[in-house]
Write a protein that holds these residues in place. Structure first.
Motif, PDB file in Angstrom:
ATOM      1  N   PHE A  82      80.870  -9.599  30.494  1.00 53.06           N
ATOM      2  CA  PHE A  82      81.142 -10.257  31.736  1.00 53.06           C
ATOM      3  C   PHE A  82      80.299 -11.314  31.417  1.00 53.06           C
ATOM      4  O   PHE A  82      79.299 -11.654  32.158  1.00 53.06           O
ATOM      5  CB  PHE A  82      80.584  -9.434  32.824  1.00 53.06           C
ATOM      6  CG  PHE A  82      81.056  -8.038  33.193  1.00 53.06           C
ATOM      7  CD1 PHE A  82      82.125  -7.992  34.185  1.00 53.06           C
ATOM      8  CD2 PHE A  82      80.590  -6.863  32.675  1.00 53.06           C
ATOM      9  CE1 PHE A  82      82.763  -6.890  34.325  1.00 53.06           C
ATOM     10  CE2 PHE A  82      81.417  -5.867  32.787  1.00 53.06           C
ATOM     11  CZ  PHE A  82      82.334  -5.701  33.564  1.00 53.06           C
ATOM     12  N   PRO A  83      81.003 -12.671  30.954  1.00 48.76           N
ATOM     13  CA  PRO A  83      80.359 -14.018  30.707  1.00 48.76           C
ATOM     14  C   PRO A  83      79.870 -14.514  31.926  1.00 48.76           C
ATOM     15  O   PRO A  83      80.641 -14.443  33.000  1.00 48.76           O
ATOM     16  CB  PRO A  83      81.419 -14.584  30.049  1.00 48.76           C
ATOM     17  CG  PRO A  83      82.370 -13.869  29.348  1.00 48.76           C
ATOM     18  CD  PRO A  83      82.265 -12.419  30.318  1.00 48.76           C
ATOM     19  N   VAL A  84      78.844 -15.158  32.147  1.00 48.29           N
ATOM     20  CA  VAL A  84      78.205 -15.517  33.230  1.00 48.29           C
ATOM     21  C   VAL A  84      79.088 -16.616  34.065  1.00 48.29           C
ATOM     22  O   VAL A  84      79.104 -16.611  34.926  1.00 48.29           O
ATOM     23  CB  VAL A  84      76.902 -16.171  33.055  1.00 48.29           C
ATOM     24  CG1 VAL A  84      76.255 -16.952  34.281  1.00 48.29           C
ATOM     25  CG2 VAL A  84      75.835 -15.132  32.726  1.00 48.29           C
ATOM     26  N   GLY A  85      79.896 -17.400  33.216  1.00 42.77           N
ATOM     27  CA  GLY A  85      80.536 -18.555  33.756  1.00 42.77           C
ATOM     28  C   GLY A  85      81.780 -18.153  34.302  1.00 42.77           C
ATOM     29  O   GLY A  85      82.637 -18.927  34.840  1.00 42.77           O
ATOM     30  N   ARG A  86      82.312 -16.934  34.007  1.00 45.85           N
ATOM     31  CA  ARG A  86      83.470 -16.406  34.473  1.00 45.85           C
ATOM     32  C   ARG A  86      83.663 -15.775  35.902  1.00 45.85           C
ATOM     33  O   ARG A  86      82.915 -14.616  36.205  1.00 45.85           O
ATOM     34  CB  ARG A  86      84.230 -15.413  33.477  1.00 45.85           C
ATOM     35  CG  ARG A  86      85.520 -14.860  33.755  1.00 45.85           C
ATOM     36  CD  ARG A  86      86.192 -13.661  32.823  1.00 45.85           C
ATOM     37  NE  ARG A  86      86.458 -14.737  31.830  1.00 45.85           N
ATOM     38  CZ  ARG A  86      86.764 -14.305  30.638  1.00 45.85           C
ATOM     39  NH1 ARG A  86      86.950 -12.877  30.365  1.00 45.85           N
ATOM     40  NH2 ARG A  86      87.151 -15.320  29.530  1.00 45.85           N
ATOM     41  N   PRO A  87      84.432 -16.222  36.766  1.00 49.46           N
ATOM     42  CA  PRO A  87      84.581 -15.881  38.118  1.00 49.46           C
ATOM     43  C   PRO A  87      85.255 -14.132  37.947  1.00 49.46           C
ATOM     44  O   PRO A  87      85.765 -13.974  37.322  1.00 49.46           O
ATOM     45  CB  PRO A  87      85.513 -16.497  38.757  1.00 49.46           C
ATOM     46  CG  PRO A  87      85.668 -17.867  38.041  1.00 49.46           C
ATOM     47  CD  PRO A  87      85.290 -17.481  36.653  1.00 49.46           C
ATOM     48  N   ARG A  88      84.793 -13.693  38.820  1.00 46.82           N
ATOM     49  CA  ARG A  88      84.970 -12.170  39.088  1.00 46.82           C
ATOM     50  C   ARG A  88      85.429 -11.547  40.272  1.00 46.82           C
ATOM     51  O   ARG A  88      84.798 -11.893  41.524  1.00 46.82           O
ATOM     52  CB  ARG A  88      83.958 -11.252  38.444  1.00 46.82           C
ATOM     53  CG  ARG A  88      82.535 -11.463  38.958  1.00 46.82           C
ATOM     54  CD  ARG A  88      81.457 -11.311  38.281  1.00 46.82           C
ATOM     55  NE  ARG A  88      81.251 -12.152  36.956  1.00 46.82           N
ATOM     56  CZ  ARG A  88      80.669 -12.104  35.934  1.00 46.82           C
ATOM     57  NH1 ARG A  88      79.898 -11.193  35.581  1.00 46.82           N
ATOM     58  NH2 ARG A  88      80.710 -12.997  34.884  1.00 46.82           N
ATOM     59  N   VAL A  89      86.251 -10.719  40.637  1.00 43.96           N
ATOM     60  CA  VAL A  89      86.751 -10.177  41.732  1.00 43.96           C
ATOM     61  C   VAL A  89      86.463  -8.468  41.408  1.00 43.96           C
ATOM     62  O   VAL A  89      87.159  -7.961  40.539  1.00 43.96           O
ATOM     63  CB  VAL A  89      88.233 -10.263  42.064  1.00 43.96           C
ATOM     64  CG1 VAL A  89      88.685  -9.536  43.212  1.00 43.96           C
ATOM     65  CG2 VAL A  89      88.579 -11.854  42.560  1.00 43.96           C
ATOM     66  N   PHE A  90      85.858  -7.791  42.079  1.00 44.19           N
ATOM     67  CA  PHE A  90      85.658  -6.317  41.878  1.00 44.19           C
ATOM     68  C   PHE A  90      86.442  -5.546  43.085  1.00 44.19           C
ATOM     69  O   PHE A  90      86.443  -6.059  44.093  1.00 44.19           O
ATOM     70  CB  PHE A  90      84.160  -5.814  41.979  1.00 44.19           C
ATOM     71  CG  PHE A  90      83.191  -6.429  40.832  1.00 44.19           C
ATOM     72  CD1 PHE A  90      83.506  -5.762  39.396  1.00 44.19           C
ATOM     73  CD2 PHE A  90      82.334  -7.353  41.012  1.00 44.19           C
ATOM     74  CE1 PHE A  90      82.718  -6.386  38.500  1.00 44.19           C
ATOM     75  CE2 PHE A  90      81.792  -7.722  39.943  1.00 44.19           C
ATOM     76  CZ  PHE A  90      81.689  -7.331  38.697  1.00 44.19           C
ATOM     77  N   VAL A  91      87.200  -4.618  42.506  1.00 41.78           N
ATOM     78  CA  VAL A  91      87.869  -3.675  43.673  1.00 41.78           C
ATOM     79  C   VAL A  91      87.413  -2.283  43.429  1.00 41.78           C
ATOM     80  O   VAL A  91      87.255  -1.810  42.338  1.00 41.78           O
ATOM     81  CB  VAL A  91      89.305  -3.774  43.702  1.00 41.78           C
ATOM     82  CG1 VAL A  91      90.124  -3.046  44.509  1.00 41.78           C
ATOM     83  CG2 VAL A  91      89.873  -5.308  43.535  1.00 41.78           C
ATOM     84  N   THR A  92      86.926  -1.679  44.564  1.00 41.40           N
ATOM     85  CA  THR A  92      86.389  -0.283  44.537  1.00 41.40           C
ATOM     86  C   THR A  92      87.011   0.467  45.636  1.00 41.40           C
ATOM     87  O   THR A  92      87.402  -0.079  46.595  1.00 41.40           O
ATOM     88  CB  THR A  92      85.031  -0.614  44.553  1.00 41.40           C
ATOM     89  OG1 THR A  92      84.280   0.761  44.668  1.00 41.40           O
ATOM     90  CG2 THR A  92      84.398  -1.046  45.945  1.00 41.40           C
ATOM     91  N   HIS A  93      86.963   1.766  45.577  1.00 36.86           N
ATOM     92  CA  HIS A  93      87.502   2.724  46.557  1.00 36.86           C
ATOM     93  C   HIS A  93      86.484   3.021  47.433  1.00 36.86           C
ATOM     94  O   HIS A  93      86.433   3.772  48.566  1.00 36.86           O
ATOM     95  CB  HIS A  93      88.053   3.905  46.091  1.00 36.86           C
ATOM     96  CG  HIS A  93      86.869   4.979  45.311  1.00 36.86           C
ATOM     97  ND1 HIS A  93      86.581   4.706  44.090  1.00 36.86           N
ATOM     98  CD2 HIS A  93      86.465   5.900  45.783  1.00 36.86           C
ATOM     99  CE1 HIS A  93      85.644   5.351  43.771  1.00 36.86           C
ATOM    100  NE2 HIS A  93      85.467   6.343  44.721  1.00 36.86           N
ATOM    101  N   THR A  94      85.175   2.468  47.347  1.00 37.03           N
ATOM    102  CA  THR A  94      83.888   2.736  48.233  1.00 37.03           C
ATOM    103  C   THR A  94      83.774   1.160  48.880  1.00 37.03           C
ATOM    104  O   THR A  94      84.282   0.301  48.673  1.00 37.03           O
ATOM    105  CB  THR A  94      82.718   2.863  47.239  1.00 37.03           C
ATOM    106  OG1 THR A  94      82.300   1.573  46.552  1.00 37.03           O
ATOM    107  CG2 THR A  94      82.947   4.119  46.378  1.00 37.03           C
ATOM    108  N   ARG A  95      82.657   1.422  49.753  1.00 33.47           N
ATOM    109  CA  ARG A  95      82.338  -0.048  50.287  1.00 33.47           C
ATOM    110  C   ARG A  95      81.908  -0.944  49.414  1.00 33.47           C
ATOM    111  O   ARG A  95      81.083  -0.585  48.526  1.00 33.47           O
ATOM    112  CB  ARG A  95      81.084   0.276  51.324  1.00 33.47           C
ATOM    113  CG  ARG A  95      81.564   1.057  52.520  1.00 33.47           C
ATOM    114  CD  ARG A  95      80.546   1.274  53.635  1.00 33.47           C
ATOM    115  NE  ARG A  95      81.065   2.004  54.842  1.00 33.47           N
ATOM    116  CZ  ARG A  95      81.662   1.449  55.826  1.00 33.47           C
ATOM    117  NH1 ARG A  95      82.086   0.395  55.854  1.00 33.47           N
ATOM    118  NH2 ARG A  95      81.996   2.272  56.716  1.00 33.47           N
ATOM    119  N   PRO A  96      82.478  -2.074  49.499  1.00 33.18           N
ATOM    120  CA  PRO A  96      81.963  -3.351  48.497  1.00 33.18           C
ATOM    121  C   PRO A  96      80.688  -3.498  48.559  1.00 33.18           C
ATOM    122  O   PRO A  96      79.955  -4.107  47.227  1.00 33.18           O
ATOM    123  CB  PRO A  96      82.973  -4.397  48.864  1.00 33.18           C
ATOM    124  CG  PRO A  96      83.473  -4.184  50.233  1.00 33.18           C
ATOM    125  CD  PRO A  96      83.275  -2.490  50.733  1.00 33.18           C
TER     126      PRO A  96
END
Length: 153
Positions: free
Chosen positions: A43-57
């Motif tokens: 997970f390189p620091v400069g890379r934007p990220r979107v996490f999707v979970t079945h729990t509360r985010p």
């Protein structure tokens, strides 16, 4: 205009990774957790990220503290306690986690205009004032993002 998922697949390298318990809670657990160097390689620091979970985010982001680079470049989608549906697409829509919601969230962390990634009808559905069927029809969104319906036995 190309569809949002096509642009997203072209502009951003999408990764699906599983990294259980990335933040150790105590010294014993730290013995079994990946070191920072491995986490940063995945997970390189400069890379934007979107996490999707079945729990509360929110608690999910707390558990992933080492991966959260801040609200400008990290967002999470998941359960928001909205229901009233008995099917998976409806549940994803009610909890703002459809493919279109993911593309919309990705636009935010990529600094991309939403209208460049989603059509007006898709944006209206994401914003809750358009027809949800626009983003729930099987022919919309990447087919690999949803499971085929099961048949009764």
């Amino acid at each position: 205009m190309p569809s949002g998922h096509t642009i997203l697949e072209t502009l951003a390298q999408l990764r699906r990774l599983s990294l259980p318990a990335p933040t150790p809670r105590d010294p014993e657990e730290a013995r079994y957790v990946h070191p920072d160097s491995v986490v940063q390689a995945l997970f390189p620091v400069g890379r934007p990220r979107v996490f999707v979970t079945h729990t509360r985010p929110e608690p999910f982001l707390g558990a992933l503290r080492r991966l959260d680079t801040g609200p400008a470049t990290t967002t999470a989608l998941g359960f928001v306690n909205r229901g009233g549906t008995l099917d998976v697409p409806g549940l994803l829509f009610a909890n703002r986690s459809t493919w279109a919601h993911v593309v919309d969230a990705a636009a935010g962390v990529l600094g991309e205009a939403r209208g460049n990634l989603l059509s007006e009808a898709e944006l209206a559905a994401v914003d809750g004032h358009g027809d949800p069927a626009t983003i729930l029809r099987p022919e919309t969104g990447p087919a690999s993002w949803s499971r085929p319906a099961r048949t009764a036995r």
